[in-house]
Design a protein around this motif. Structure first.
Motif, PDB file in Angstrom:
ATOM      1  N   GLU A 103      40.025  34.154  39.821  1.00  0.00           N
ATOM      2  CA  GLU A 103      40.920  34.445  40.953  1.00  0.00           C
ATOM      3  C   GLU A 103      40.208  35.317  41.997  1.00  0.00           C
ATOM      4  N   ALA A 104      39.382  36.222  41.517  1.00  0.00           N
ATOM      5  CA  ALA A 104      38.559  37.036  42.423  1.00  0.00           C
ATOM      6  C   ALA A 104      37.118  36.558  42.304  1.00  0.00           C
ATOM      7  N   SER A 116      30.725  29.480  39.584  1.00  0.00           N
ATOM      8  CA  SER A 116      31.734  28.856  38.727  1.00  0.00           C
ATOM      9  C   SER A 116      31.076  27.866  37.760  1.00  0.00           C
ATOM     10  N   TRP A 132      35.031  41.217  40.257  1.00  0.00           N
ATOM     11  CA  TRP A 132      35.411  41.388  38.846  1.00  0.00           C
ATOM     12  C   TRP A 132      34.417  42.316  38.140  1.00  0.00           C
ATOM     13  N   LYS A 153      39.355  34.402  35.091  1.00  0.00           N
ATOM     14  CA  LYS A 153      40.092  33.248  35.624  1.00  0.00           C
ATOM     15  C   LYS A 153      39.522  32.733  36.942  1.00  0.00           C
TER      16      LYS A 153
END
Lengths: 182, 207
Positions: B82-83, B22, B88, B80
């Motif tokens: 989310e995964a 991230s 992804w 985003k």
């Protein structure tokens, strides 16, 4: 021997289970050499193929991965440079060049833009003044009735009503045409 | 350049990976394309393996793997989180292969690729063949079985093939496959069942 032989679907299901985790072995398969062989043969074929795929990937030399990484990062760097250039230049360079090399086009575009701005300004000014003025007029002046119309207004009304009645029938409409066209 | 970044490692063995990724994604988003090297270095083998299993041609798998990473880099602003990034990336890879298979279908079939590979042996290094080397007959049988399975996989729809390969070749969980394909668990299982059935029909004489 316990029960029937495995069906084709059951054999495939033993090798390619849909559910996760170990599946219970059917009692029949546990004791039937024929069914065991059918399952083993398909499983071996699949494992051979999977092993071959793994072998290909693992046998690729480090140079291959380095070259691939370099190629990817090279493409990304090029794209990043193009995007950075686009962000820095509000108008594409080709458009700017074409404008500078054609003064007539530049002047015409500028004149058109100015005319557009002027037109919009006038329209906006009219629109903004319109509703408030109309509201003020309606509020201040009571609605005029037929009795309060001037003589000239009444003549205009009569004329318009006469034209309407003439146009409302086809025959009357023809009566308005010149004689040569009837 | 981040040359000291890690290579492949399992997700379970590295619970802090998501946070680290991230942070690196933040650098990529803020205009540092070199930060993306981490993702290339970490996932290129996995992506290549998945793509190669689906297309069975090393040159095509190489080109598609490159495309996958370039597409991923372009799409990073839309990611985003989310995964997991890997999930992804798998999704991008599956879509890229699907598009590629659709495009090339009228031009060259998978059987042609496998047949060509058998003739010149260019795609699969001999050393990588999972044969015991005890007899030429057994080697020939191995290649024949591989070709037959390749043909059987070709008969599957791109989505069925992707689901089947991820489950049985990549050993992914149903949930992971669902996340990578955008399908719910029930649909993934349904595709797996239908894929296995089709394979049974195609491989009938092998059993």
């Amino acid at each position: 021997m316990s029960g029937r032989h495995l069906t084709e679907d059951e054999v495939v299901g033993r090798v390619f289970p849909v559910e996760e985790g170990p599946a219970p072995i059917p009692i029949h398969q546990a004791v039937c050499p024929e069914c065991q062989q059918r399952v083993a043969k398909l499983r071996e074929a699949f494992l051979l193929d999977r092993g071959a795929v793994t072998g290909v990937v693992e046998s690729l030399p480090g140079d291959f991965w380095n070259a691939q990484r370099k190629a990817i990062l090279g493409r990304i760097s090029e794209l990043a440079a193009v995007e950075a250039e686009q962000r820095a230049t509000p108008f594409p360079a080709r458009f700017t060049r074409s404008i500078l090399h054609r003064p007539a086009l530049a002047f015409g575009s500028l004149a058109a833009a100015l005319a557009l701005v002027a037109g919009l300004t006038v329209l906006r000014g009219g629109t903004e003044a319109g509703p408030s003025a109309a509201v003020a007029t309606v509020a201040a002046v009571p609605a005029a009735g037929p009795a309060e119309l001037s003589a000239a207004d009444r003549e205009d009304d009569d004329l318009l009503r006469a034209v309407d009645s003439v146009l409302s029938t086809e025959a009357a409409h023809e009566a308005l045409l010149p004689e040569a066209m009837r | 350049m981040a040359n000291d970044l890690p290579g492949e490692s399992s997700r379970a063995a590295d619970p802090g990976r998501r946070e680290r990724e991230s942070e690196i994604l933040g650098r990529v988003r803020s205009g540092d394309p070199e930060a993306f090297e981490y993702f290339v270095k970490t996932y290129q083998r996995k992506v290549f393996r998945l793509v190669y299993t689906l297309v069975r041609n090393a040159a095509e798998a190489d080109a598609l793997t490159q495309d996958v990473f370039v597409k991923a880099w372009r799409a990073v602003p839309d990611f985003k989180g989310e995964a997991a990034f890997e999930t992804w990336l798998n999704r991008i890879a599956v879509n890229a292969v699907r598009d590629s298979v659709r495009r090339r279908k009228p031009v060259v079939s998978f059987s042609d690729l496998v047949a060509a590979e058998e003739v010149d042996g260019a795609d699969l290094p001999r050393a990588a063949e999972p044969t015991d080397g005890t007899s030429p007959e057994r080697d020939a049988l191995s290649r024949q079985i591989r070709r037959r399975i390749g043909e059987a996989l070709e008969a599957l729809s791109p989505r069925q093939r992707a689901v089947f390969v991820m489950k049985h070749y990549e050993e992914r969980s149903i949930a992971e496959i669902g996340a990578a394909t955008g399908l719910d668990d029930g649909t993934v299982k349904s595709h797996l069942f239908r894929a296995a059935r089709k394979l049974r029909q195609k491989l009938e004489d092998l059993r």
